[in-house]
Design a protein around this motif. Structure first.
Motif, short mmCIF file in Angstrom:
data_model
loop_
_atom_site.label_atom_id
_atom_site.label_comp_id
_atom_site.label_asym_id
_atom_site.label_seq_id
_atom_site.Cartn_x
_atom_site.Cartn_y
_atom_site.Cartn_z
N UNK A 179 0.83 -1.20 0.00
CA UNK A 179 0.00 0.00 0.00
C UNK A 179 0.87 1.25 0.00
N UNK A 180 0.47 2.19 -0.84
CA UNK A 180 1.24 3.42 -0.98
C UNK A 180 0.68 4.55 -0.13
N UNK A 181 -0.53 4.36 0.41
CA UNK A 181 -1.15 5.42 1.18
C UNK A 181 -1.16 5.04 2.66
N UNK A 182 -0.40 5.75 3.47
CA UNK A 182 -0.32 5.50 4.91
C UNK A 182 -0.41 6.83 5.64
N UNK A 183 -1.14 6.84 6.74
CA UNK A 183 -1.35 8.09 7.46
C UNK A 183 -1.05 7.87 8.94
N UNK A 184 -0.74 8.97 9.64
CA UNK A 184 -0.54 8.97 11.08
C UNK A 184 -1.77 9.56 11.75
N UNK A 185 -2.23 8.89 12.79
CA UNK A 185 -3.40 9.37 13.54
C UNK A 185 -3.00 9.50 15.00
N UNK A 186 -3.12 10.70 15.55
CA UNK A 186 -2.77 10.97 16.94
C UNK A 186 -4.03 11.04 17.79
N UNK A 187 -4.10 10.16 18.79
CA UNK A 187 -5.24 10.13 19.72
C UNK A 187 -4.69 10.36 21.12
N UNK A 188 -5.03 11.48 21.70
CA UNK A 188 -4.49 11.85 23.01
C UNK A 188 -2.96 11.88 22.94
N UNK A 189 -2.28 11.05 23.74
CA UNK A 189 -0.82 11.02 23.72
C UNK A 189 -0.28 9.87 22.88
N UNK A 190 -1.13 9.14 22.18
CA UNK A 190 -0.71 7.99 21.40
C UNK A 190 -0.73 8.32 19.91
N UNK A 191 0.25 7.82 19.18
CA UNK A 191 0.36 8.05 17.75
C UNK A 191 0.37 6.71 17.04
N UNK A 192 -0.51 6.55 16.03
CA UNK A 192 -0.64 5.29 15.30
C UNK A 192 -0.35 5.53 13.82
N UNK A 193 0.22 4.53 13.17
CA UNK A 193 0.57 4.59 11.74
C UNK A 193 -0.26 3.52 11.04
N UNK A 194 -1.21 3.93 10.20
CA UNK A 194 -2.18 3.01 9.61
C UNK A 194 -2.09 3.04 8.09
N UNK A 195 -2.24 1.89 7.43
CA UNK A 195 -2.38 1.86 5.98
C UNK A 195 -3.82 2.17 5.59
N UNK A 196 -4.01 2.81 4.43
CA UNK A 196 -5.34 3.17 3.95
C UNK A 196 -5.63 2.35 2.69
N UNK A 197 -6.73 1.61 2.72
CA UNK A 197 -7.13 0.82 1.56
C UNK A 197 -7.86 1.70 0.56
N UNK A 198 -7.94 1.19 -0.66
CA UNK A 198 -8.50 2.01 -1.74
C UNK A 198 -9.98 2.32 -1.54
N UNK A 199 -10.72 1.39 -0.95
CA UNK A 199 -12.17 1.58 -0.77
C UNK A 199 -12.55 1.93 0.66
N UNK A 200 -11.60 2.40 1.47
CA UNK A 200 -11.85 2.67 2.88
C UNK A 200 -12.34 4.10 3.06
N UNK A 201 -13.44 4.24 3.83
CA UNK A 201 -13.98 5.57 4.12
C UNK A 201 -13.33 6.15 5.36
N UNK A 202 -13.58 7.42 5.58
CA UNK A 202 -13.06 8.08 6.78
C UNK A 202 -13.61 7.43 8.05
N UNK A 203 -14.89 7.00 8.01
CA UNK A 203 -15.51 6.34 9.17
C UNK A 203 -14.81 5.02 9.48
N UNK A 204 -14.49 4.23 8.42
CA UNK A 204 -13.79 2.96 8.64
C UNK A 204 -12.40 3.20 9.21
N UNK A 205 -11.74 4.23 8.75
CA UNK A 205 -10.41 4.56 9.24
C UNK A 205 -10.45 4.96 10.72
N UNK A 206 -11.50 5.71 11.11
CA UNK A 206 -11.65 6.11 12.50
C UNK A 206 -11.92 4.90 13.40
N UNK A 207 -12.71 3.93 12.91
CA UNK A 207 -12.99 2.73 13.70
C UNK A 207 -11.73 1.90 13.91
N UNK A 208 -10.92 1.77 12.86
CA UNK A 208 -9.69 1.00 12.99
C UNK A 208 -8.73 1.67 13.98
#
Length: 689
Positions: free
Chosen positions: A262-291
Motif C-alpha cells: 500500500x502506498x497510502x499510509x497516514x498517522x493518527x494521533x489520539x491523546x498522547x498515542x500516535x498510530x501509523x495506519x495503511x489506507x485501503x483504496x475503498x476505505x472511508x473516513x468512518x472505517x479509518x476512525x474505527x480501525x
C-alpha cells in the motif's frame, strides 16, 4: 547443552563448592525439571557432599529447617521423585552429541550449514572417482539440511553442466535434473508455474558458438523457482549493433500488485498515542476512525468514538473515501467524542486468547482496578508477559505488588517497557524479583519516569548499587517511603557531595535499610521520621534528630556506646533494639533519653529480672521483653507492670508462672495470659494515661 557436549554429570566443582554435584544444586533450589533430566541422564542419586548428605537428604533437611519457604512445593515433588527412582531407577536417557559444521559442498561461494548425526562418508559417482580427490562430493548420506535445498541442488546442476565436457556422463546429469525437479515438493507449499527463459540475443544463426556462449545459454538462474527441464532455446537473429557480450542473463524481476504494497499510509494521533495506519483504496473516513479506535483500545483499554480532523483542524466527512482526500504521510488528529472503558478482566481474557495462555490470574482483575497484587504467584514467563500486556497503559493503577516473582530476562524487558505507561502508579513493590547489579540500571530508568511515593526493593542482590539507588531516590521528587531490606548494600563507594546534598533535600520520611552492611551514610533527608538500620554498625553514623521511630536491631549497642549514639534523639516515640548487649544498667538512661517514648522493644538483651524490675517503674505503655533472661521475675514485678503498662510481653523468659501465680491478686491474675512459653500482661497503663 553441557551434558550433550560431554560435561561430567557428576562433577563436584571446586574446593569451595562443598562437594555438591549438579543434582544437589538443582534439588536444593527446587528445580524439578533439571533434577529429572539429570537422573535420566545417569546422575548418581547416591552421591554425597562433603557433609555426607545425598540430594534426597539435602531436600529433606531444607523442608524441615524452613517449612515456609516458597520453593518447598517443588522440593516436595523432588523428594517423592528421588524416593521413587531410588527403588525403580529410570531408563538412562540416550544422549546424541551434535556437531554443527559449515562446508562449501557444491560450488564456490555457496556456504551451507549441515548437522551431522553420525560419521558421514561421501558418495562419489564413477566419473568423479577418476578425477582429483579434492573435487566436491555430489551427495552425502543422512544429511539434515538447514539451508535452502533448491539453491544447493541448482548449484550442483550448474557444476555438472560446466564439467560435462571433461567426461561427465549424461545419466549423472539427468539424475541430478530429476532430483532438482522434484525438490519443490520439499521446500514449497504449492508448485509454481515455469518461467520462460529469455532468448539469448547474442546467439548466432549459423556461426560456431564459443564455449562462453554455450555456458551462458545453459546456465540456470539461481533465483528461479521453476524446474530445470527447460525447452531448447530458439536462436534469434544476431543484432546489427555491436554489443559487448555477457555470460550471465539478467533475472526477470517478480511482478507485484499494488495491493501488496500500500502506498497510502497516514498517522493518527489520539491523546498522547500516535498510530501509523495503511489506507485501503475503498476505505472511508468512518472505517479509518474505527480501525484507529480499536488500536487505541488495545493499547490503553478505552474504546473511544472518534472524529478525524487534519492537523490544522479541517473536519473530514465520514462518508468520503480516504484515498481521495489524503496523501501518503498525512497526519490526522482523532478527537474523542465518547469513550467506553474496557474492564481489566475483559482485556486480560482477550490477551490470553491472543497469546494462547491459560487465564490463571482471573481473580486478580476482579478486585479494584487501582490496586493489583501478584505477590508470590510463582508465575511462568508466558503468564507474566500476558499480565504486563494487559496492564499496558492502564492509567487507573495506583498500587502494584509484584513481590517474590522471579522476572526472567525477557519478562524484565517487557516489565521495563510497560512501567512508563502506568502514569498514575504511586506505590510499587518489586521485592525478591531477581533484580541485580546488571539489570538495576535498566529498571531504575523506568522507575524514574513514574510519580512514585512508595518504593520497596527488598531481597534483591544490589551489593554494588548503593550510589545508583540514591540517584533513583533523588530522581523521584515525590518519594516519601523507601524500603531496601536485605539487599547486601555496601557503602564502600563514596557518595559525591552534590548527590548527598540532593538526598538531604528530598521528601523521604521513612527509610528501611535493615540487614545490610551500612557503615557510613551521607546526609539523611531533613524530614526523616522513621529509620531502620538493622545489622549495620551505627557507631560512625550521625542519626537525624527529627526521628520519631528508630529500629537498631543487631547493631552492637551496649552500655558504653548507646548514650553517645542516641543522646540527641529527643523526639523518638518508638524505639526497637533487639539482639544487642544492653543490660539493666541502661534501662533508666533509655527512659531519660526518650521522654516521649510509647513503644519499647528490648527483646534478646541480657536485662535479667533486675532490668525488668527497673523498667516496671519507668516503662512506656507498650513493652516487649522477650528472651531477656528474666526467669527470676517475682510476683511484685508482675504487679508493678500491671499497674504501669498497657501491654507487656515477657514470653520465652522461662518464668515459673504457676509458682508465682498464687501470690497475685485476682485482678492481676485475670490480666495475665500464659500459654507454654508465652506470657503477656494486659495492664492498666493505657487507662491511667
Amino acid at each position: 547443552m553441557l551434558v550433550e557436549a560431554g560435561a561430567d554429570i557428576n562433577d563436584r566443582g571446586g574446593k569451595e563448592c562443598g562437594g555438591i554435584t549438579p543434582l544437589h544444586d538443582a534439588a536444593q533450589w527446587g528445580n524439578f525439571v533439571i533434577v529429572k533430566y539429570l537422573v535420566e541422564s545417569g546422575a548418581n542419586i547416591l552421591a554425597k557432599d562433603d557433609e555426607g548428605r545425598s540430594a534426597l537428604q539435602t531436600v529433606e533437611n531444607l523442608l524441615e529447617d524452613d517449612p515456609e519457604d516458597i520453593n518447598n512445593e517443588n522440593r516436595q515433588s523432588i523428594q517423592r521423585y528421588l524416593k521413587q527412582v531410588s527403588v525403580n531407577p529410570p531408563k538412562p536417557r540416550k544422549i546424541v552429541k551434535k556437531v554443527t559444521e559449515k562446508d562449501d559442498l557444491f560450488t564456490t561461494g555457496c556456504d551451507s550449514s549441515f548437522t551431522y548425526q553420525q560419521e558421514l562418508k561421501p558418495v562419489y559417482t564413477s566419473t568423479q572417482k577418476t578425477q582429483n580427490k579434492e573435487n566436491t562430493p555430489i551427495s552425502h548420506s543422512r544429511i539434515i539440511r538447514t539451508s535452502d535445498s533448491v539453491s544447493l541442488q541448482r548449484a550442483k546442476l550448474d557444476r555438472l553442466t560446466r564439467t560435462s565436457k571433461n567426461g561427465a556422463s549424461k545419466s549423472t546429469i539427468k539424475s541430478a535434473k530429476r532430483q532438482v525437479s522434484s525438490d519443490w515438493l520439499v521446500e514449497d507449499d504449492l508448485p509454481k508455474s515455469k518461467r520462460k527463459v529469455p532468448q539469448d540475443p547474442f546467439r548466432g544463426s549459423g556461426k560456431k558458438r564459443s564455449r562462453q556462449s554455450k555456458l551462458s545459454c545453459s546456465r540456470k538462474f539461481e533465483d528461479d523457482d521453476s524446474s530445470p527441464d527447460v525447452p531448447e532455446v530458439v536462436p534469434s537473429p544476431q543484432p546489427t549493433t555491436s554489443v559487448k557480450p555477457t555470460s550471465i542473463i539478467s533475472p526477470i524481476p517478480p511482478v507485484t500488485s499494488a495491493a501488496d504494497h500500500p502506498k497510502l499510509r497516514v498517522k493518527i494521533k489520539i491523546s498522547d498515542s500516535l498510530f501509523f495506519l495503511p489506507v485501503k483504496s475503498n476505505q472511508t473516513i468512518a472505517n479509518l476512525a474505527e480501525e484507529a479506535a480499536q488500536r487505541y483500545r488495545t493499547k490503553v483499554g478505552i474504546l473511544p468514538k472518534l472524529s478525524l480532523t487534519t492537523k490544522d483542524g479541517a473536519e473530514l466527512d465520514n462518508e468520503d473515501l480516504a484515498s481521495q482526500l489524503l496523501v501518503d504521510g498525512d497526519e490526522l488528529v482523532g478527537v474523542i467524542e465518547e469513550a467506553e472503558h474496557v474492564g481489566l478482566l475483559e482485556k486480560y481474557l482477550e490477551t490470553c486468547t491472543r497469546m494462547s495462555v491459560e487465564p490463571d490470574f482471573r481473580d486478580i482483575f476482579t478486585g479494584p482496578s487501582s490496586q493489583i497484587s501478584l505477590s508470590r504467584s510463582l508465575a511462568k514467563t508466558k503468564q507474566l508477559e500476558c499480565f504486563f500486556t494487559t496492564i499496558l497503559c492502564c492509567t487507573g493503577i495506583r498500587k502494584l505488588d509484584l513481590s517474590f516473582n522471579r522476572l526472567s530476562k525477557e519478562v524484565l524487558t517487557t516489565f521495563c517497557s510497560v512501567l512508563p505507561t502506568l502514569s498514575s502508579l504511586s506505590d510499587i513493590n518489586i521485592s525478591g524479583c531477581g533484580i541485580n547489579n546488571t539489570n538495576f540500571t535498566k529498571v531504575s530508568q523506568s522507575l524514574a519516569k513514574l510519580p512514585l511515593t512508595s518504593l520497596r526493593i527488598d531481597y534483591n542482590g544490589l551489593s554494588n548499587c548503593f550510589t545508583a539507588i540514591i540517584e533513583l531516590w533523588v530522581a523521584l521528587p515525590e518519594l516519601s517511603s523507601v524500603s531496601a531490606m536485605s539487599c547486601t548494600l555496601n557503602t564502600k563507594y563514596e557518595i559525591s557531595p552534590d548527590l548527598s546534598e540532593k538526598l538531604h533535600l528530598s521528601k523521604i520520611v521513612s527509610l528501611d535499610l535493615s540487614q545490610n552492611f551500612i557503615k557510613h551514610f551521607p546526609k539523611f533527608p531533613h524530614k526523616m521520621k522513621s529509620l531502620a538500620l538493622g545489622g549495620s554498625s551505627v557507631s560512625g553514623i550521625k542519626l537525624p534528630t527529627t526521628l520519631e521511630s528508630l529500629c537498631l536491631e543487631n547493631c552492637d549497642l551496649n552500655d558504653s556506646n548507646f548514650r553517645e549514639i542516641l543522646s540527641e534523639l529527643r523526639a523518638v516515640t518508638t524505639f526497637s533494639a533487639p539482639f544487642n548487649h544492653l543490660t539493666s544498667e541502661s534501662v533508666v538512661d533509655l527512659a531519660m533519653l526518650f521522654p516521649r517514648l510509647s513503644i519499647l522493644d528490648l527483646s534478646s538483651n541480657p536485662l535479667t529480672g533486675e532490668g525488668v524490675e527497673t523498667l516496671s517503674l519507668v516503662a512506656p505503655p507498650t513493652l516487649t521483653l522477650q528472651n531477656c533472661r528474666a526467669g527470676d521475675v517475682t510476683a511484685d514485678v508482675i504487679t508493678a507492670l500491671y499497674d504501669s503498662v498497657a501491654v507487656c510481653d515477657l514470653s520465652y523468659n522461662k518464668i515459673d508462672y504457676p509458682r508465682i501465680c498464687k501470690e497475685l491478686s485476682d485482678s492481676v491474675r485475670n490480666s495475665v495470659t500464659c500459654q507454654g512459653n508465652k506470657l503477656i500482661i494486659k495492664g492498666l497503663g493505657s487507662e491511667k494515661r
